[in-house]
Design a protein around this motif. Structure first.
Motif, PDB file in Angstrom:
ATOM      1  N   CYS A 135      45.561  36.704  45.858  1.00  0.00           N
ATOM      2  CA  CYS A 135      46.024  35.381  45.974  1.00  0.00           C
ATOM      3  C   CYS A 135      44.895  34.293  45.963  1.00  0.00           C
ATOM      4  N   LYS A 136      44.980  33.464  45.092  1.00  0.00           N
ATOM      5  CA  LYS A 136      43.839  32.330  45.240  1.00  0.00           C
ATOM      6  C   LYS A 136      44.119  31.200  46.055  1.00  0.00           C
ATOM      7  N   CYS A 146      52.639  35.564  46.870  1.00  0.00           N
ATOM      8  CA  CYS A 146      51.373  34.424  47.536  1.00  0.00           C
ATOM      9  C   CYS A 146      52.276  33.190  47.966  1.00  0.00           C
TER      10      CYS A 146
END
Length: 269
Positions: A135-136, A146
């Motif tokens: 997950c960014k 996310c």
């Protein structure tokens, strides 16, 4: 890994000379890959009920072939297989392939980074092919998705727009299990805030409304009812078409006006 306890997808396998539906041939075995969302124990039982067992990958070559097939499917889903830890007191566990009442010790190690990470106090004894990608920021991994949990106080419509602006959407909880996991997380946070999610009423003339999960321009009808006492309470004259986890009632779902009630919000991606 927390997802091991909550993932609800299964892959099934059966060995036979000819693969009969719903099984299909891959390499030298017959497999059935199901996208039904179930718990690990339920996946185990379902495979038995159709004359098979949760898939065993006794060689690394077999596992790599299935890994490539799942990669081509690109479903974004995780799939249960027949690996099971039989000793949660042992560091790293004692993993076996379970088939027709027999156990075979695993001869190779192909777990992901930081895996397996279950323990005696936090049992994670089932095994999955994990499709999860990192997950960014600002999103963080929780369960099988996310999420970004914001404590900024905004209206429901503003929350909807903010999630889109960071590449996500107001969180959808399409199964009761997903909702309960997030409910427990919010309980531990103990922020006292209500958090908007992606449920929306599309028919305020209907008693109780017609509630859908809104994601990327699509709508999914809610398959369970988890509203709090006397909820939802909106009407045609008093529109309350947004939804949030209501902190004052054990984080149960409540309806709320979309344009004059402040709360935090949960984005998903």
């Amino acid at each position: 890994m927390e997802t091991v306890k909550t993932l609800q997808l299964s892959s099934w396998r059966k060995i036979d000379k000819a693969c009969k539906p719903p099984f299909h041939t891959l390499a030298n075995s017959c497999y059935y890959i199901s996208r039904d969302k179930v718990w690990g124990d339920e996946a185990f039982a379902r495979c038995i009920n159709i004359g098979g067992y949760l898939a065993n990958f006794e060689t690394l070559e077999e596992a790599m072939l299935m890994k490539q097939k799942l990669k081509k499917m690109n479903s974004g889903l995780d799939f249960f297989v027949g690996g099971r830890n039989i000793n949660k007191r042992k560091q790293g566990g004692d993993w076996r392939w379970i088939k027709n009442g027999t156990m075979t010790k695993m001869t190779y190690f192909a777990f992901g980074n930081g895996q397996p990470n279950g323990s005696y106090s936090s049992a994670q004894d089932c095994m999955i092919f994990c499709a999860n990608k990192a997950c960014k920021p600002p999103f963080h991994r929780f369960a099988n998705s996310c999420y970004y949990i914001s404590r900024d106080k905004v209206w429901g419509d503003e929350a909807f727009a903010r999630c889109i602006n960071i590449g996500g959407y107001l969180a959808n909880f399409e199964t009761l299990e997903e909702a309960m996991l997030m409910k427990q997380k919010l309980k531990k946070m103990n922020s006292g805030l209500h958090f908007f999610v992606g449920g929306r009423n599309i028919n305020r003339r209907k008693p109780g409304g017609d509630w859908r999960w809104i994601k990327n321009g699509t709508m999914t009808k809610m398959s369970y009812f988890a509203f709090g006492n006397n909820q939802p309470s909106g009407s045609d004259r008093s529109a309350e078409d947004c939804m949030f986890f209501f902190a004052s009632e054990y984080n149960r779902f409540h309806d709320a006006t979309c344009d004059n009630y402040n709360g935090g919000y949960i984005c998903e991606k």
